[in-house]
Design a protein around this motif. Structure first.
Motif, PDB file in Angstrom:
ATOM      1  N   THR A  42       0.854  -1.184   0.000  1.00  0.00           N
ATOM      2  CA  THR A  42       0.000   0.000   0.000  1.00  0.00           C
ATOM      3  C   THR A  42       0.891   1.236   0.000  1.00  0.00           C
ATOM      4  O   THR A  42       1.178   1.796   1.046  1.00  0.00           O
ATOM      5  CB  THR A  42      -0.947  -0.007   1.217  1.00  0.00           C
ATOM      6  OG1 THR A  42      -1.585  -1.278   1.277  1.00  0.00           O
ATOM      7  CG2 THR A  42      -2.004   1.072   1.099  1.00  0.00           C
ATOM      8  N   GLN A  45      -2.193   6.413   0.162  1.00  0.00           N
ATOM      9  CA  GLN A  45      -3.524   6.342   0.738  1.00  0.00           C
ATOM     10  C   GLN A  45      -4.524   6.163  -0.394  1.00  0.00           C
ATOM     11  O   GLN A  45      -4.402   6.763  -1.455  1.00  0.00           O
ATOM     12  CB  GLN A  45      -3.820   7.622   1.508  1.00  0.00           C
ATOM     13  CG  GLN A  45      -5.130   7.572   2.251  1.00  0.00           C
ATOM     14  CD  GLN A  45      -5.362   8.865   3.027  1.00  0.00           C
ATOM     15  OE1 GLN A  45      -4.692   9.855   2.843  1.00  0.00           O
ATOM     16  NE2 GLN A  45      -6.341   8.815   3.900  1.00  0.00           N
ATOM     17  N   ASN A  46      -5.526   5.333  -0.190  1.00  0.00           N
ATOM     18  CA  ASN A  46      -6.598   5.051  -1.139  1.00  0.00           C
ATOM     19  C   ASN A  46      -6.136   4.319  -2.396  1.00  0.00           C
ATOM     20  O   ASN A  46      -6.831   4.326  -3.407  1.00  0.00           O
ATOM     21  CB  ASN A  46      -7.367   6.316  -1.514  1.00  0.00           C
ATOM     22  CG  ASN A  46      -8.073   6.913  -0.318  1.00  0.00           C
ATOM     23  OD1 ASN A  46      -8.426   6.202   0.627  1.00  0.00           O
ATOM     24  ND2 ASN A  46      -8.265   8.205  -0.331  1.00  0.00           N
ATOM     25  N   SER A  62      -8.084   1.364  -6.645  1.00  0.00           N
ATOM     26  CA  SER A  62      -8.228   2.729  -6.142  1.00  0.00           C
ATOM     27  C   SER A  62      -9.543   2.868  -5.405  1.00  0.00           C
ATOM     28  O   SER A  62     -10.525   2.214  -5.752  1.00  0.00           O
ATOM     29  CB  SER A  62      -8.211   3.729  -7.305  1.00  0.00           C
ATOM     30  OG  SER A  62      -7.061   3.557  -8.078  1.00  0.00           O
ATOM     31  N   GLY A  63      -9.568   3.753  -4.421  1.00  0.00           N
ATOM     32  CA  GLY A  63     -10.782   4.018  -3.664  1.00  0.00           C
ATOM     33  C   GLY A  63     -10.522   3.855  -2.182  1.00  0.00           C
ATOM     34  O   GLY A  63      -9.389   3.701  -1.749  1.00  0.00           O
ATOM     35  N   THR A  64     -11.590   3.892  -1.421  1.00  0.00           N
ATOM     36  CA  THR A  64     -11.462   3.712   0.016  1.00  0.00           C
ATOM     37  C   THR A  64     -11.612   2.237   0.354  1.00  0.00           C
ATOM     38  O   THR A  64     -12.056   1.443  -0.475  1.00  0.00           O
ATOM     39  CB  THR A  64     -12.537   4.515   0.764  1.00  0.00           C
ATOM     40  OG1 THR A  64     -13.819   3.986   0.425  1.00  0.00           O
ATOM     41  CG2 THR A  64     -12.467   5.986   0.411  1.00  0.00           C
ATOM     42  N   ARG A  65     -11.282   1.870   1.567  1.00  0.00           N
ATOM     43  CA  ARG A  65     -11.398   0.474   1.987  1.00  0.00           C
ATOM     44  C   ARG A  65     -12.841  -0.018   1.900  1.00  0.00           C
ATOM     45  O   ARG A  65     -13.111  -1.155   1.568  1.00  0.00           O
ATOM     46  CB  ARG A  65     -10.863   0.303   3.404  1.00  0.00           C
ATOM     47  CG  ARG A  65     -10.747  -1.129   3.814  1.00  0.00           C
ATOM     48  CD  ARG A  65      -9.708  -1.301   4.924  1.00  0.00           C
ATOM     49  NE  ARG A  65      -9.322  -2.683   5.007  1.00  0.00           N
ATOM     50  CZ  ARG A  65      -8.341  -3.242   4.321  1.00  0.00           C
ATOM     51  NH1 ARG A  65      -7.623  -2.534   3.512  1.00  0.00           N
ATOM     52  NH2 ARG A  65      -8.055  -4.518   4.452  1.00  0.00           N
TER      53      ARG A  65
END
Length: 158
Positions: A42, A45-46, A62-65
């Motif tokens: 990772t 972030q995101n 890509s994106g949030t968790r």
């Protein structure tokens, strides 16, 4: 004789369509079952990245968790040399993201035939509010992209 069609807004700003959050796919669901094939990294972030031990398969999400926005998988190999293990990774990812798509394996087989016959060939499938696209990248390998399908909206202009 010719015709012109102008797309744009006069004096306004572009309006983008929001992704329907009611059908969000979590990162954990998207990568379920892929840990045997990919080690995760990772770097930002995101953005989640996974890479195979031989570094020929790379997955970037890509994106949030809680809600991914796009997934890209690249396989660095000639399309006709991509084995069953790599095809199973593609199928696993697609089945995680598209649980209601009944003929994923057939689509992958047809897509791989298209790309084997034409190294720059591609296939696309729209399922609900997402689109899966697989492309041959010549001698570089193949790329699978999964992203939201945003239908174009007609806008009446003055």
């Amino acid at each position: 004789q010719y015709a012109s069609l102008w797309f744009g807004l006069r004096g306004g700003r572009a309006v983008s369509q929001p992704v329907d959050s009611g059908s969000a796919i979590s990162l954990d669901r998207a990568i379920s079952g892929l840990s045997r094939s990919l080690t995760s990294q990772t770097p930002e972030q995101n953005i989640w990245q996974g890479i195979s031990a031989d570094k020929k398969l790379k997955l970037t999400i890509s994106g949030t968790r809680g809600s991914i926005s796009e997934a890209q998988m690249t396989i660095s190999a000639q399309p006709n040399t991509i084995g069953a293990e790599r095809l199973a990774v593609i199928a696993n990812l697609l089945k995680n993201i598209f649980p209601d798509w009944p003929d994923i394996d057939a689509w992958i087989a047809t897509s791989m035939k298209t790309i084997t016959d034409n190294p720059r060939g591609w296939r696309r499938k729209i399922v609900g509010d997402r689109v899966a696209e697989i492309r041959g990248e010549g001698s570089e390998g193949i790329r699978l992209i999964v992203k939201p399908y945003l239908k174009p909206k007609a806008v009446e202009m003055d």
